[in-house]
Design a protein around this motif. Structure first.
Motif, PDB file in Angstrom:
ATOM      1  N   PHE A 126       0.892  -1.133   0.035  1.00 48.78           N
ATOM      2  CA  PHE A 126      -0.061  -0.021   0.036  1.00 48.78           C
ATOM      3  C   PHE A 126       0.880   1.335   0.031  1.00 48.78           C
ATOM      4  CE2 PHE A 126      -4.648  -0.771   1.470  1.00 48.78           C
ATOM      5  CZ  PHE A 126      -4.540  -2.216   0.873  1.00 48.78           C
ATOM      6  N   ILE A 205      -9.211  -8.611  -1.196  1.00 38.97           N
ATOM      7  CA  ILE A 205      -8.252  -9.999  -1.314  1.00 38.97           C
ATOM      8  C   ILE A 205      -8.528 -11.162  -0.396  1.00 38.97           C
ATOM      9  CG2 ILE A 205      -5.885  -9.635  -0.557  1.00 38.97           C
ATOM     10  CD1 ILE A 205      -4.931 -10.674  -3.276  1.00 38.97           C
ATOM     11  N   HIS A 206      -8.660 -10.590   1.003  1.00 42.98           N
ATOM     12  CA  HIS A 206      -8.954 -11.665   2.142  1.00 42.98           C
ATOM     13  C   HIS A 206     -10.516 -11.790   2.323  1.00 42.98           C
ATOM     14  CE1 HIS A 206      -4.560 -11.834   3.083  1.00 42.98           C
ATOM     15  NE2 HIS A 206      -4.503 -10.687   2.851  1.00 42.98           N
TER      16      HIS A 206
HETATM   17  C1  LIG Z   1      -4.171  -7.129   1.392  1.00 43.74           C
HETATM   18  C2  LIG Z   1      -3.309  -7.906   0.313  1.00 43.74           C
HETATM   19  N1  LIG Z   1      -3.381  -7.241  -0.933  1.00 43.74           N
HETATM   20  C3  LIG Z   1      -2.751  -7.886  -1.898  1.00 43.74           C
HETATM   21  C4  LIG Z   1      -1.868  -8.820  -1.765  1.00 43.74           C
HETATM   22  C5  LIG Z   1      -1.028  -9.328  -3.009  1.00 43.74           C
HETATM   23  O1  LIG Z   1      -2.012  -9.588  -4.067  1.00 43.74           O
HETATM   24  P1  LIG Z   1      -1.626  -9.665  -5.205  1.00 43.74           P
HETATM   25  O2  LIG Z   1      -0.567 -10.841  -5.608  1.00 43.74           O
HETATM   26  O3  LIG Z   1      -2.767 -10.068  -6.433  1.00 43.74           O
HETATM   27  O4  LIG Z   1      -1.076  -8.586  -5.970  1.00 43.74           O
HETATM   28  C6  LIG Z   1      -1.724  -9.292  -0.719  1.00 43.74           C
HETATM   29  C7  LIG Z   1      -0.902 -10.527  -0.578  1.00 43.74           C
HETATM   30  O5  LIG Z   1      -0.407 -10.932   0.737  1.00 43.74           O
HETATM   31  C8  LIG Z   1      -2.406  -8.880   0.571  1.00 43.74           C
HETATM   32  O6  LIG Z   1      -2.341  -9.270   1.745  1.00 43.74           O
END
Ligand SMILES: Cc1ncc(COP(=O)(O)O)c(C=O)c1O
Length: 388
Positions: A126, A205-206
């Motif tokens: 982030f 994503i979670h």
């Molecule tokens: C909150 C969060 N967003 C995104 C990701 C990574 O996602 P991506 O591999 O799709 O970018 C993670 C991986 O740990 C995550 O915890």
């Protein structure tokens, strides 16, 4: 097939599979170290996923690939079934991964030097995404309660909005503080952002890892105005190596700005195995996921009991979501460097707290997406690491 405790207890041997979690740490930490760090799980993906990949791999050519209506419909069906959210196909944009989506949202919706709000401690990318895009980082740190749980600080967010912040990146559920946001909290947040005309990019994503009796509240069930939601089957079904995610954005103006930026950046996706696997997981993964959530709830309780028994000065944040536990070790009085050195010597690898911002100093994030015996071993090694 039964997805019960015996199934998840079995785990699987991942060394030698280009696995970042196991192979990626061996050079630094040695072959005997126990990896409880990067957020993927030591479980086989649902059998339907492997079957779909093998079926397609059995056809011996791999030319340009068509994204089919069923790819969208599988995601739409899953979100309707699991989260009660109706998604229109035109609201969807395919992405290779969620972090790419966050970066594109920043580029599409803000100008250089505009403020972008985050809430530390939060998943490192982030912060890195705001920095990499040349925007102004506006941290509105979460407020920590006595018991180690966290709340949003709306007053801190409003201060940034007053100073011109244009976009907020929300982690929902929140990594690393294991927190599912309630409808009431999300409603209050959106009212505030709308009052200042700001956008929200919600990383969901979670979403599938909210523990009963809690419930995941999709931001798009709160409002669809000035909001993008990012989702993936990658965390849920352990498919991160395949690179497939999606943006859900019913707000047409925001979506068009996002898609323009995606085209401008040349971001493409549609890997044939990623599509096959994602569709199979969304269509046939429910029983596996239900079994996984029961198992993870057991892991969470197991970890909490071990921390209490063996690490009396540690504070484990109560977990309402995710398979990532957040443990405060500050009472032991070690710097992050010292903590890391001691954990390395004891043969256990965590994600160190400062990855999530300065508010994480003295904390570790522990991945419980693994057979329960690894958690026992990890805590015993941590106990040893903390002994003076
Ligand atoms: C909150 C969060 N967003 C995104 C990701 C990574 O996602 P991506 O591999 O799709 O970018 C993670 C991986 O740990 C995550 O915890």
């Amino acid at each position: 097939m039964k997805f019960d405790q015996e199934y998840f207890d079995a785990g699987l041997y991942r060394v030698g599979t280009r696995c970042e979690k196991w192979d990626g740490m061996r050079a630094d930490h040695g072959a005997d170290a126990l990896p409880l760090w990067v957020a993927d799980m030591d479980f086989a993906s649902p059998p339907a996923v492997q079957e779909a990949i093998l079926r397609r791999a059995g056809h011996p050519t791999f030319g340009y690939t068509a994204v089919e209506e069923d790819d969208w419909q599988s995601l739409i069906g899953f979100w309707q079934r699991r989260h009660g959210l109706s998604v229109a196909p035109e609201a969807l944009t395919m992405l290779p991964c969620v972090v790419t989506g966050l970066k594109l949202a920043i580029l599409a919706l803000t100008q250089p030097d505009d403020g972008v709000i985050i809430q530390s401690p939060v998943y490192g990318p982030f912060r890195f995404s705001v920095e990499a895009t040349g925007r102004r980082l506006c941290d509105a740190p979460l407020k920590r309660r006595e018991d180690g749980s966290y709340d949003m600080d709306l007053a801190a967010i409003e201060k940034h909005l007053q100073q011109g912040a244009k976009l907020m990146l929300l982690c929902s559920p929140h990594n690393p503080v294991s927190r599912a946001w309630t409808r009431q909290e999300l409603t209050a947040l959106m009212e505030l952002l709308h009052r200042y005309g700001a956008f929200l990019a919600s990383d969901e994503i979670h979403a599938d890892f909210v523990f009963a009796p809690g419930e995941f509240v999709p931001i798009l069930s709160v409002t669809q105005e000035k909001v993008l939601s990012f989702c993936a089957a990658s965390k849920t079904f352990n498919l991160a190596g395949l690179q497939q995610a999606a943006c859900i954005c019913p707000d047409a103006a925001v979506r068009e700005a996002f898609q323009r930026e995606k085209n401008r950046a040349g971001v493409t996706c549609g890997n044939i195995f990623a599509l096959e696997a994602t569709r199979a997981a969304y269509e046939h993964g429910d029983a596996w996921l239900d079994g996984l959530m029961d198992y993870l709830a057991g892991n969470r309780d197991h970890l909490a009991a071990l921390v209490k028994a063996h690490l009396p000065r540690a504070v484990m944040t109560p977990m309402t979501a995710t398979y990532l536990a957040w443990i405060d070790l500050t009472a032991y009085g070690f710097s992050e460097e010292e903590l890391k050195k001691r954990a390395d010597a004891a043969g256990v690898v965590f994600t160190m707290g400062r990855f999530f911002g300065d508010a994480g100093d003295g904390f570790v994030r522990v991945n419980i997406g693994c057979p329960r015996r690894y958690i026992t071993e990890g805590v015993l090694r941590l106990k040893k690491a903390l002994e003076v």
